[in-house]
Write a protein that holds these residues in place. Structure first.
Motif, mmCIF file in Angstrom:
data_model
loop_
_atom_site.group_PDB
_atom_site.id
_atom_site.type_symbol
_atom_site.label_atom_id
_atom_site.label_comp_id
_atom_site.label_asym_id
_atom_site.label_seq_id
_atom_site.Cartn_x
_atom_site.Cartn_y
_atom_site.Cartn_z
ATOM 1 N N THR A 1 0.726 -1.440 -0.012
ATOM 2 C CA THR A 1 0.049 0.109 0.063
ATOM 3 C C THR A 1 0.891 1.160 0.050
ATOM 4 N N ALA A 2 1.892 1.261 0.571
ATOM 5 C CA ALA A 2 2.948 2.076 0.765
ATOM 6 C C ALA A 2 3.978 2.349 -0.359
ATOM 7 N N GLY A 3 3.693 1.579 -1.370
ATOM 8 C CA GLY A 3 4.513 1.546 -2.608
ATOM 9 C C GLY A 3 5.825 0.637 -2.567
ATOM 10 N N GLU A 4 5.875 -0.282 -1.589
ATOM 11 C CA GLU A 4 6.883 -1.291 -1.437
ATOM 12 C C GLU A 4 6.638 -2.445 -2.256
ATOM 13 N N ARG A 5 7.021 -2.559 -3.400
ATOM 14 C CA ARG A 5 6.459 -3.722 -4.506
ATOM 15 C C ARG A 5 7.358 -4.599 -4.819
ATOM 16 N N ASP A 6 8.696 -4.584 -4.054
ATOM 17 C CA ASP A 6 9.606 -5.556 -4.601
ATOM 18 C C ASP A 6 9.227 -6.996 -3.966
ATOM 19 N N ARG A 7 8.861 -7.919 -4.840
ATOM 20 C CA ARG A 7 8.587 -9.223 -4.412
ATOM 21 C C ARG A 7 9.681 -10.126 -3.918
ATOM 22 N N SER A 8 10.883 -9.664 -4.306
ATOM 23 C CA SER A 8 11.899 -10.428 -3.289
ATOM 24 C C SER A 8 12.160 -10.184 -2.152
ATOM 25 N N LEU A 9 11.565 -8.997 -1.636
ATOM 26 C CA LEU A 9 11.558 -8.768 -0.124
ATOM 27 C C LEU A 9 10.369 -9.682 0.772
ATOM 28 N N LEU A 10 9.286 -9.954 -0.149
ATOM 29 C CA LEU A 10 8.288 -10.887 0.430
ATOM 30 C C LEU A 10 8.913 -12.328 0.615
ATOM 31 N N LEU A 11 9.403 -12.743 -0.516
ATOM 32 C CA LEU A 11 9.900 -14.232 -0.663
ATOM 33 C C LEU A 11 11.151 -14.236 0.575
ATOM 34 N N SER A 12 11.670 -13.211 0.630
ATOM 35 C CA SER A 12 12.722 -13.203 1.798
ATOM 36 C C SER A 12 12.179 -13.360 2.956
ATOM 37 N N CYS A 13 11.162 -13.032 3.367
ATOM 38 C CA CYS A 13 10.575 -13.284 4.786
ATOM 39 C C CYS A 13 10.431 -14.884 4.850
ATOM 40 N N TYR A 14 9.871 -15.498 4.145
ATOM 41 C CA TYR A 14 9.760 -16.825 4.238
ATOM 42 C C TYR A 14 11.010 -17.603 4.189
ATOM 43 N N THR A 15 11.853 -17.154 3.261
ATOM 44 C CA THR A 15 13.675 -17.997 3.247
ATOM 45 C C THR A 15 14.051 -17.662 4.663
ATOM 46 N N ARG A 16 14.032 -16.238 5.086
ATOM 47 C CA ARG A 16 14.729 -15.911 6.394
ATOM 48 C C ARG A 16 13.992 -16.820 7.434
ATOM 49 N N ALA A 17 12.595 -16.601 7.654
ATOM 50 C CA ALA A 17 12.063 -17.316 8.744
ATOM 51 C C ALA A 17 12.383 -18.920 8.756
ATOM 52 N N LEU A 18 12.616 -19.409 7.723
ATOM 53 C CA LEU A 18 13.023 -20.966 7.832
ATOM 54 C C LEU A 18 14.394 -21.077 8.237
ATOM 55 N N GLU A 19 15.259 -20.121 7.708
ATOM 56 C CA GLU A 19 16.570 -20.192 8.214
ATOM 57 C C GLU A 19 16.888 -19.798 9.631
ATOM 58 N N VAL A 20 15.944 -18.925 10.323
ATOM 59 C CA VAL A 20 15.727 -18.771 11.651
ATOM 60 C C VAL A 20 15.217 -20.137 12.316
ATOM 61 N N ALA A 21 14.468 -20.540 11.626
ATOM 62 C CA ALA A 21 13.793 -22.056 12.550
ATOM 63 C C ALA A 21 14.801 -23.016 12.577
ATOM 64 N N ASP A 22 15.384 -22.890 11.371
ATOM 65 C CA ASP A 22 16.706 -24.170 11.460
ATOM 66 C C ASP A 22 17.749 -23.854 12.484
ATOM 67 N N GLU A 23 18.108 -22.497 12.919
ATOM 68 C CA GLU A 23 18.970 -22.064 13.754
ATOM 69 C C GLU A 23 18.383 -22.536 15.167
ATOM 70 N N LEU A 24 17.062 -22.270 15.242
ATOM 71 C CA LEU A 24 16.661 -22.594 16.506
ATOM 72 C C LEU A 24 16.123 -24.190 16.871
#
Length: 166
Positions: A84-107
């Motif tokens: 809504t605020a103009g942040e439309r870089d889809r790679s940032l959205l994909l990164s949320c899932y990738t990074r969440a799984l990386e953190v899950a693996d660390e934990l």
């Protein structure tokens, strides 16, 4: 191999190792999923956010805190792009899932419950938010054995379930 499941319900009540929070950059609570997680987890979640993330988190990044009073052990906070605020870089959205799984693996988390990141108040188109979640979860190399997508309402549940079958 990771199993992707879909449930309708409240992410704060999921009995998993970690729940993912669609947080804002400040990491101090907010509306939607973020507000619900902070309310359900109690003051320990905010206190841990303040201690671990004094300057917040960048869009696309992830970090963890205690889950406080929720049944999960941890909260993995991700900051999705605000469409809504103009942040439309889809790679940032994909990164949320990738990074969440990386953190899950660390934990050492084997089960993780996800909301549809950025699909609520941040306005990311729901169909693409679902596609981004499924693409990333299906392609990720992770030790997580269950990625649970939690849909709050019936329409979203039906949409996610249909997308998992296609």
């Amino acid at each position: 191999m990771m199993e992707i499941t879909v449930v309708r319900g409240d992410i704060t009540t999921q009995r998993v190792d970690a729940v993912v929070n669609a947080a804002n950059r400040a990491m101090r609570g907010g509306g939607g999923v973020d507000g619900a997680i902070h309310r359900a987890g109690g003051p320990a979640v905010l206190a841990d956010c303040v201690a671990r993330f004094p300057r917040g988190l960048d869009t696309g990044a992830a970090g963890w805190t205690t889950a406080g009073e929720m049944p999960a052990r941890w909260v993995i906070h991700v900051v999705g792009p605000n469409y809504t605020a103009g942040e439309r870089d889809r790679s940032l959205l994909l990164s949320c899932y990738t990074r969440a799984l990386e953190v899950a693996d660390e934990l050492g988390a084997s089960s993780v419950a996800f909301p549809l990141v950025s699909a609520g108040v941040y306005g990311w188109p729901k169909d693409d938010a679902i596609a981004a979640a499924l693409e990333t979860l299906r392609a990720s190399a992770t030790e997580v054995t269950e990625a649970r997508i939690v849909a709050f309402d019936a329409a979203t549940y039906d949409d996610v379930l249909a997308a998992t079958r296609s």
